[in-house]
Write a protein that holds these residues in place. Structure first.
Motif, mmCIF file in Angstrom:
data_model
loop_
_atom_site.group_PDB
_atom_site.id
_atom_site.type_symbol
_atom_site.label_atom_id
_atom_site.label_comp_id
_atom_site.label_asym_id
_atom_site.label_seq_id
_atom_site.Cartn_x
_atom_site.Cartn_y
_atom_site.Cartn_z
ATOM 1 N N LEU A 82 91.585 -36.459 -31.735
ATOM 2 C CA LEU A 82 92.130 -34.899 -32.515
ATOM 3 C C LEU A 82 90.648 -34.685 -34.009
ATOM 4 N N HIS A 83 90.812 -33.553 -33.679
ATOM 5 C CA HIS A 83 89.839 -32.917 -35.358
ATOM 6 C C HIS A 83 90.168 -33.473 -36.671
ATOM 7 N N TYR A 84 91.499 -33.910 -37.284
ATOM 8 C CA TYR A 84 91.192 -34.892 -38.249
ATOM 9 C C TYR A 84 90.739 -36.542 -38.139
ATOM 10 N N HIS A 85 90.246 -36.609 -37.371
ATOM 11 C CA HIS A 85 89.903 -38.245 -37.069
ATOM 12 C C HIS A 85 88.700 -37.930 -36.224
ATOM 13 N N THR A 86 87.989 -37.052 -36.647
ATOM 14 C CA THR A 86 86.810 -36.615 -36.162
ATOM 15 C C THR A 86 85.835 -36.375 -36.856
ATOM 16 N N ARG A 87 84.424 -37.133 -37.279
ATOM 17 C CA ARG A 87 83.725 -36.565 -38.199
ATOM 18 C C ARG A 87 82.316 -35.499 -37.699
ATOM 19 N N TYR A 88 82.232 -34.722 -37.748
ATOM 20 C CA TYR A 88 81.365 -33.007 -37.813
ATOM 21 C C TYR A 88 80.359 -32.889 -38.688
ATOM 22 N N ILE A 89 79.121 -32.364 -38.180
ATOM 23 C CA ILE A 89 78.478 -33.375 -38.796
ATOM 24 C C ILE A 89 77.556 -31.289 -38.944
ATOM 25 N N VAL A 90 77.791 -30.632 -39.981
ATOM 26 C CA VAL A 90 77.937 -28.968 -40.105
ATOM 27 C C VAL A 90 76.390 -29.663 -40.468
ATOM 28 N N ILE A 91 75.426 -27.974 -39.539
ATOM 29 C CA ILE A 91 74.186 -28.446 -40.006
ATOM 30 C C ILE A 91 73.110 -26.606 -40.566
ATOM 31 N N GLY A 113 70.830 -47.751 -29.103
ATOM 32 C CA GLY A 113 71.844 -48.886 -28.493
ATOM 33 C C GLY A 113 72.966 -48.612 -28.464
ATOM 34 N N SER A 114 73.269 -48.115 -30.508
ATOM 35 C CA SER A 114 74.409 -47.721 -30.856
ATOM 36 C C SER A 114 75.381 -46.542 -29.870
ATOM 37 N N ALA A 115 76.736 -46.849 -29.892
ATOM 38 C CA ALA A 115 77.967 -45.968 -29.427
ATOM 39 C C ALA A 115 78.202 -44.552 -30.001
ATOM 40 N N THR A 116 78.520 -44.259 -29.254
ATOM 41 C CA THR A 116 78.675 -42.850 -29.315
ATOM 42 C C THR A 116 80.214 -42.612 -29.644
ATOM 43 N N PRO A 117 80.246 -42.166 -31.173
ATOM 44 C CA PRO A 117 81.785 -41.567 -31.011
ATOM 45 C C PRO A 117 82.335 -40.872 -30.538
ATOM 46 N N SER A 118 83.644 -41.210 -29.667
ATOM 47 C CA SER A 118 84.338 -40.760 -29.376
ATOM 48 C C SER A 118 85.509 -39.603 -29.567
ATOM 49 N N THR A 138 90.838 -31.761 -30.515
ATOM 50 C CA THR A 138 90.077 -32.445 -30.020
ATOM 51 C C THR A 138 88.780 -31.847 -30.333
ATOM 52 N N ALA A 139 88.015 -32.873 -30.227
ATOM 53 C CA ALA A 139 86.188 -32.453 -30.486
ATOM 54 C C ALA A 139 85.768 -32.385 -29.185
ATOM 55 N N SER A 140 85.895 -32.974 -27.943
ATOM 56 C CA SER A 140 85.927 -32.940 -26.766
ATOM 57 C C SER A 140 86.222 -31.416 -26.247
ATOM 58 N N GLN A 141 87.495 -30.824 -26.586
ATOM 59 C CA GLN A 141 87.837 -29.631 -26.460
ATOM 60 C C GLN A 141 86.899 -28.138 -27.568
ATOM 61 N N LEU A 142 86.479 -28.727 -28.440
ATOM 62 C CA LEU A 142 86.295 -27.808 -28.762
ATOM 63 C C LEU A 142 84.860 -27.398 -28.636
ATOM 64 N N PHE A 168 72.316 -40.773 -40.550
ATOM 65 C CA PHE A 168 73.348 -39.666 -41.028
ATOM 66 C C PHE A 168 73.884 -39.166 -40.286
ATOM 67 N N ALA A 169 73.212 -38.648 -39.224
ATOM 68 C CA ALA A 169 74.307 -37.863 -38.110
ATOM 69 C C ALA A 169 75.526 -38.844 -37.387
ATOM 70 N N ALA A 170 74.391 -40.177 -36.801
ATOM 71 C CA ALA A 170 74.478 -41.181 -36.427
ATOM 72 C C ALA A 170 75.817 -40.555 -34.931
ATOM 73 N N LYS A 171 75.051 -39.766 -34.122
ATOM 74 C CA LYS A 171 75.335 -39.217 -32.890
ATOM 75 C C LYS A 171 77.228 -38.552 -32.403
ATOM 76 N N ALA A 172 77.152 -38.007 -34.060
ATOM 77 C CA ALA A 172 79.048 -37.544 -34.321
ATOM 78 C C ALA A 172 78.334 -36.164 -33.803
ATOM 79 N N PRO A 173 79.694 -34.978 -33.348
ATOM 80 C CA PRO A 173 79.417 -34.234 -32.800
ATOM 81 C C PRO A 173 78.313 -32.877 -33.995
ATOM 82 N N LEU A 174 77.638 -31.997 -33.460
ATOM 83 C CA LEU A 174 76.750 -30.879 -34.611
ATOM 84 C C LEU A 174 77.389 -29.477 -34.364
ATOM 85 N N VAL A 175 77.781 -29.300 -35.922
ATOM 86 C CA VAL A 175 77.696 -27.331 -35.753
ATOM 87 C C VAL A 175 76.869 -26.995 -36.770
ATOM 88 N N THR A 176 76.928 -25.426 -35.587
ATOM 89 C CA THR A 176 76.079 -24.801 -36.618
ATOM 90 C C THR A 176 76.000 -23.068 -35.968
#
Length: 221
Positions: A39-48, A30-35, A203-207, A105-113
């Motif tokens: 911009l990348h600087y304001h986005t929390r990415y999770i590298v996994i 039920g938690s919100a998905t981050p926008s 932006t994260a969406s563009q990436l 921990f990830a909190a629905k952030a975009p994942l990078v691998t």
């Protein structure tokens, strides 16, 4: 390994989850998905990165997960996660709690691998069989993005060690633990973000879209 296999990948529908895991899972759902429009600087990415007993997500075993947050343009040393499932051998509820801990921990952030089909395949199977969750995060696949962003250095998908050598971050091919791999991926990802901005992928969406497009084009051409 037999008991680890029994508890981590049990097959079929998940058994009754511990009450605390079930409550946390419902809260996470039920938690919100981050926008992804920031911009990348304001986005929390999770590298996994993961540890597995082999390369086939359908039959081999997930042995560990390592992850690190990258935001405000930097790897955050206090924003890390690591679990070694072999230390939880025979403790089914502990496995469920650690998988749930990763989701929180990830909190629905975009994942990078590096190579989403490998990493994502193992995670999807584990979450489906353990928690009954269809795990479908927003992925950024560096294996395909690196040659797209750094076409002046390489035009094809290469092993990770190739990029480590190019950027002077490794001492050649060798075995590294998952957390060390994750931190190296994080450093390369920082460079990728700088290059992405120079190509107006801001932006994260563009990436995420660029990652999908790069994968599709290179797989079909």
């Amino acid at each position: 390994m037999l008991s680890l296999r029994k508890f981590l990948f049990r097959g079929g529908a998940p058994a009754s989850l511990p009450d605390d895991v079930r409550a946390s899972l419902e809260a996470w759902r039920g938690s919100a998905t981050p926008s992804l429009g920031d911009l990348h600087y304001h986005t929390r990415y999770i590298v996994i990165d993961i540890v597995s007993s082999g390369l086939n997500p359908e039959k081999d075993q997930l042995l560990g997960i390592a992850a690190s947050g990258v935001w405000q343009g930097a790897i955050q040393p206090d924003d890390t996660f690591y679990v070694d499932f072999s230390t939880l051998d025979g403790e089914g509820a502990a496995v469920d709690r650690q998988l749930m801990a990763f989701l929180l921990f990830a909190a629905k952030a975009p994942l990078v691998t590096y190579h989403v089909p490998y990493v994502g395949g193992f995670l999807q199977r584990a979450f489906k069989e353990r928690l009954g969750l269809d795990f479908q995060p927003q992925w950024v696949d560096m294996a395909w993005l690196m040659p797209a962003m750094f076409d002046d250095k390489c035009h094809t998908v290469m092993p990770l060690d190739h990029w480590l050598e190019i950027f002077g971050l490794g001492e050649g091919e060798g075995r590294r633990d998952a957390m060390a791999n994750t931190l190296l991926l994080g450093r390369i990802f920082q460079m990728l973000l700088v290059r992405a901005v120079s190509k107006q992928v801001e932006t994260a969406s563009q990436l995420v879209d660029e990652s999908r497009a790069s994968s599709f084009l290179r797989r079909t051409h």
